[in-house]
Scaffold this motif. Sequence first.
Motif, PDB file in Angstrom:
ATOM      1  N   GLU A   4       0.865  -1.175   0.000  1.00  0.00           N
ATOM      2  CA  GLU A   4       0.000   0.000   0.000  1.00  0.00           C
ATOM      3  C   GLU A   4       0.902   1.225   0.000  1.00  0.00           C
ATOM      4  OE1 GLU A   4      -3.255   0.326  -0.182  1.00  0.00           O
ATOM      5  OE2 GLU A   4      -3.649  -1.836  -0.230  1.00  0.00           O
ATOM      6  N   LEU A   5       0.880   1.974  -1.094  1.00  0.00           N
ATOM      7  CA  LEU A   5       1.748   3.146  -1.218  1.00  0.00           C
ATOM      8  C   LEU A   5       1.109   4.342  -0.537  1.00  0.00           C
ATOM      9  CD1 LEU A   5       2.858   2.851  -4.954  1.00  0.00           C
ATOM     10  CD2 LEU A   5       4.053   2.044  -2.910  1.00  0.00           C
ATOM     11  N   ASP A   6       1.888   5.024   0.305  1.00  0.00           N
ATOM     12  CA  ASP A   6       1.335   6.228   0.914  1.00  0.00           C
ATOM     13  C   ASP A   6       1.329   7.363  -0.108  1.00  0.00           C
ATOM     14  OD1 ASP A   6       3.836   7.705   0.975  1.00  0.00           O
ATOM     15  OD2 ASP A   6       4.403   6.584   2.753  1.00  0.00           O
ATOM     16  N   SER A   7       0.626   8.420   0.201  1.00  0.00           N
ATOM     17  CA  SER A   7       0.407   9.504  -0.763  1.00  0.00           C
ATOM     18  C   SER A   7       1.709  10.185  -1.170  1.00  0.00           C
ATOM     19  CB  SER A   7      -0.564  10.538  -0.180  1.00  0.00           C
ATOM     20  OG  SER A   7      -0.061  11.072   1.042  1.00  0.00           O
ATOM     21  N   ASP A   8       2.683  10.268  -0.260  1.00  0.00           N
ATOM     22  CA  ASP A   8       3.960  10.905  -0.590  1.00  0.00           C
ATOM     23  C   ASP A   8       4.717  10.100  -1.636  1.00  0.00           C
ATOM     24  OD1 ASP A   8       3.548  13.022   1.112  1.00  0.00           O
ATOM     25  OD2 ASP A   8       4.604  12.105   2.800  1.00  0.00           O
ATOM     26  N   VAL A   9       4.728   8.773  -1.498  1.00  0.00           N
ATOM     27  CA  VAL A   9       5.416   7.930  -2.471  1.00  0.00           C
ATOM     28  C   VAL A   9       4.722   8.010  -3.824  1.00  0.00           C
ATOM     29  CG1 VAL A   9       6.026   5.551  -3.068  1.00  0.00           C
ATOM     30  CG2 VAL A   9       6.367   6.381  -0.734  1.00  0.00           C
ATOM     31  N   VAL A  10       3.387   7.990  -3.834  1.00  0.00           N
ATOM     32  CA  VAL A  10       2.648   8.135  -5.088  1.00  0.00           C
ATOM     33  C   VAL A  10       2.988   9.459  -5.761  1.00  0.00           C
ATOM     34  CG1 VAL A  10       0.345   8.417  -6.078  1.00  0.00           C
ATOM     35  CG2 VAL A  10       0.762   6.619  -4.383  1.00  0.00           C
ATOM     36  N   GLU A  11       3.060  10.531  -4.991  1.00  0.00           N
ATOM     37  CA  GLU A  11       3.382  11.841  -5.556  1.00  0.00           C
ATOM     38  C   GLU A  11       4.789  11.850  -6.146  1.00  0.00           C
ATOM     39  OE1 GLU A  11       4.027  16.324  -3.866  1.00  0.00           O
ATOM     40  OE2 GLU A  11       2.206  15.274  -3.249  1.00  0.00           O
TER      41      GLU A  11
END
Length: 430
Positions: free
Chosen positions: A414-421
Motif C-alpha cells: 500500500e503506497l502512501d500519498s507521498d510515495v505516489v506523488e
Amino acid sequence: MNAAPPSILLVVCDTLRRDALGAYGATAASATRPGTPHIDDLATRAQRFDAAFSAAPWTLPSVAAILTGRPTREHGARNAGEGKLTGIDPGLPTLAGILGQAGYRTGAVVTNPYLAPSFGLGRGFDDYVHLREPGRGRKVRGDRIVDTALDWLADGDDGPTFLLVHLFDPHMGYDPPGELRPQWLADEDDPDRALNLMLRELWDRERSASSPPEFRARVRELYDREVAFADAQVGRLLAALEQDGREWIVVFTSDHGEEFWDHGGFEHGHTLYDELVRVPLIIRWPANGATPRGGPVRTDMARHIDLAPTLLAAAGVPPPPGMAGRDLAQVASAPHSGTALVTNTLYGVERRALISGGMKLIHSEDGTVALFDLVADPRERADLAEAKPALVEALSAELERLSSGQRTAGAPVELDSDVVEELEALGYLR
C-alpha cells in the motif's frame, strides 16, 4: 586469533550506464563530460567485472535481488501487472538481516521512491533511512545522502559494519547542481523553466523518439554531469573510509542503466538491451585478505544475485539455503561463463532475457524473439534469431527451465500519498 570480519560498503548508483564511467571506456573528460575520477581510481585498486548483469531494468526488483541473492521470480518485489507492485516476500532472509545476526551493525541511506520501506527492502537493517526532499519532483542530492551516511558511520562503534548507500543523482529528471550546470543552460533567461521544458519533452515518449541530434546531445550532457556529481559523492565516501581503522570491502554497482535512443527509445524499464541491464561492478577486497584470483579485470559472468553470497562469504557467514548466486571471490573457468536471467519490465510488454556464453536471447510476451552475440555485436544491432534457430531453441529451453517452478507472490504494498506523488513527479505514474 581470528581476524575481525571486514566491514562492507555497498554503493548502488541509480540509472548509471557503465559506459558513462572512464573505467568502462567512456571518453576522456571534456567540456561536456566532466568525468568520473573517483570511481575510475577505485577500479584501479579493485576488481572490475566486465560481464555483470542486473536482475531487472528498473530499481525495485534489481535492488531486491542484490539484498536477497534471489532472482525476481523468487524474491517477489516486482511489477505484478495490472498496475500492481509487490514487495519482498516477508519470509525471505536478507543480506542485512543475516549480517545483523552475525554481529554487524547495519544501515542504509536511500531515496528512490521504489525503495520506500513499504516494499520491504529495509527489513533486517538496524537503520533504514529513506530520505525525501520537500517539494514536488525534487530529488534528494547525493551530497545529502552521503552526509547522512557519514553521520550514521560516525555514530557507531568500531565493530563490523554494513552500509548500503543508494545514490539517485543520474536519474531523470537531470538537473546537475552548481558548477556542473552547463553554460548553455545558465545562459537562459529562466534556466529552471528551460530545463523543465526539456524534461517535459523527454517524458512525452512520442516527441522524444523524434527529437533532433542537438537536443539528444544536450540531454546526454545533463546526464553525464549528474554522473560526475555522483562520482564526487563516491569520492567523499571513499575518503572517509581511508580515515577509518577497519578493513573494508567496497562494492560499487548500479541498479540498471539508461537508454539514450540506442534502440529507438529513452529512459529505462522498457527493454532488456545491454544499455539497461549490463551494469558496472567494481569490488575492492580488504587489504588484509587474500586477493581473489582472476586479475584486475574479470570477464566471467557476475550477477546482482551473486553479491549477497559473495559478501556473506567474505564475512565468514554461510549463506542460507535457496540463495541462487555464487561467491564472486571464486573465479569461473572461462570468459562469459555462467548464465544470467533478467526479467520484469516496468513498461510495455513483459520481457525475459537469458545471457549465456556471450549470447543473449530475449523473449517478449508479444511472441517476438531476438538473439544477439554480445562479443561480436556489443551494441546488439544484428538479430541472429532467424539465422540460428537451433541456438534459439536451446537457449529458449534453458530460459524456460530457469523461469519455471513456483513463483513467489510477493508482499502486497500500500503506497502512501507521498510515495505516489514522488512516482508521479518522476514520470513513473501517468
